[in-house]
Design an enzyme around this catalytic site. Structure first.
Site, PDB file in Angstrom:
ATOM      1  N   HIS A  77       1.015  -1.031  -0.079  1.00  0.00           N
ATOM      2  CA  HIS A  77      -0.196  -0.103   0.120  1.00  0.00           C
ATOM      3  C   HIS A  77       0.888   1.367  -0.056  1.00  0.00           C
ATOM      4  O   HIS A  77       1.994   1.222   0.302  1.00  0.00           O
ATOM      5  CB  HIS A  77      -0.908  -0.101   1.029  1.00  0.00           C
ATOM      6  CG  HIS A  77      -1.993  -0.853   1.051  1.00  0.00           C
ATOM      7  ND1 HIS A  77      -3.023  -1.147   1.987  1.00  0.00           N
ATOM      8  CD2 HIS A  77      -2.198  -2.073   0.096  1.00  0.00           C
ATOM      9  CE1 HIS A  77      -3.987  -1.783   1.562  1.00  0.00           C
ATOM     10  NE2 HIS A  77      -3.476  -2.687   0.504  1.00  0.00           N
ATOM     11  N   GLU A  79       1.039   3.885   1.900  1.00  0.00           N
ATOM     12  CA  GLU A  79       1.541   4.164   3.089  1.00  0.00           C
ATOM     13  C   GLU A  79       2.676   3.337   3.639  1.00  0.00           C
ATOM     14  O   GLU A  79       3.756   3.992   4.060  1.00  0.00           O
ATOM     15  CB  GLU A  79       0.432   4.068   4.390  1.00  0.00           C
ATOM     16  CG  GLU A  79      -0.943   4.857   4.129  1.00  0.00           C
ATOM     17  CD  GLU A  79      -2.018   4.036   3.158  1.00  0.00           C
ATOM     18  OE1 GLU A  79      -3.200   4.186   3.555  1.00  0.00           O
ATOM     19  OE2 GLU A  79      -1.658   2.997   2.450  1.00  0.00           O
ATOM     20  N   CYS A 105      -6.238   1.474   5.352  1.00  0.00           N
ATOM     21  CA  CYS A 105      -6.868   0.144   5.672  1.00  0.00           C
ATOM     22  C   CYS A 105      -6.513   0.010   7.514  1.00  0.00           C
ATOM     23  O   CYS A 105      -5.586   0.539   7.682  1.00  0.00           O
ATOM     24  CB  CYS A 105      -6.477  -0.919   4.885  1.00  0.00           C
ATOM     25  SG  CYS A 105      -4.706  -1.511   5.084  1.00  0.00           S
ATOM     26  N   CYS A 108      -2.184  -0.733   7.361  1.00  0.00           N
ATOM     27  CA  CYS A 108      -1.695   0.618   7.313  1.00  0.00           C
ATOM     28  C   CYS A 108      -1.948   1.488   8.443  1.00  0.00           C
ATOM     29  O   CYS A 108      -1.118   2.173   8.859  1.00  0.00           O
ATOM     30  CB  CYS A 108      -1.924   1.360   5.927  1.00  0.00           C
ATOM     31  SG  CYS A 108      -1.466   0.555   4.713  1.00  0.00           S
TER      32      CYS A 108
END
Length: 153
Positions: A77, A79, A105, A108
């Site tokens: 992801h 992040e 999410c 993260c």
């Protein structure tokens, strides 16, 4: 009209997202402290591995809904990539603010808590209620910052 700092950084996050190779959702993230960009990241396969745009998306093939079964994704992801980039280059991100095109999410969110991110601006929602619960418990504000109103207003 000159954009506010928050809008400026969110616009950059959306530009970063354009580098994404994800077939389902292009996400960009910026980590900022004292009005300086510390690290950026976008979602995609690990460095040197085939992109999802080349090999396909298992989550898409299996019909996995957004916000579920993150372990089936070959990509990282945005992040995660921003935190990794900061670590690779020895940049402390403690106390930083995250500007992310989509709310994080739960995975993260936990990473951002442990990275000591102090505030998160998200351009769009993401269907993961646990992430919001984690951030609330950690006292990390999750602020919605839609650029639509900035563009049309």
């Amino acid at each position: 009209m000159r954009p506010s700092w928050d809008v400026y950084f969110m616009q950059i996050a959306f530009t970063v997202a354009r580098r994404s190779t994800c077939l389902r959702r292009q996400v960009g993230a910026l980590l900022v402290r004292d009005r300086r960009i510390l690290a950026t990241g976008y979602n995609g396969a690990p460095t040197g591995l085939a992109h999802c745009s080349q090999v396909g998306c298992l989550r898409e093939e299996l019909g996995v809904p957004a916000g579920e079964r993150h372990e089936l994704c070959r990509g990282l992801h945005a992040e995660q990539n921003a935190v990794i980039q900061a670590a690779i280059y020895g940049v402390s991100i403690a106390g930083a603010t995250a500007y992310i095109t989509h709310a994080p999410c739960s995975v993260c969110a936990k990473i951002l808590v442990n990275a000591r991110i102090e505030k998160i601006y998200a351009g769009e929602a993401y269907p993961d209620p646990m992430a919001r619960e984690i951030l609330a418990e950690a006292n990390i504000p999750l602020v919605s910052l839609s650029l639509q109103s900035e563009v049309s207003g």
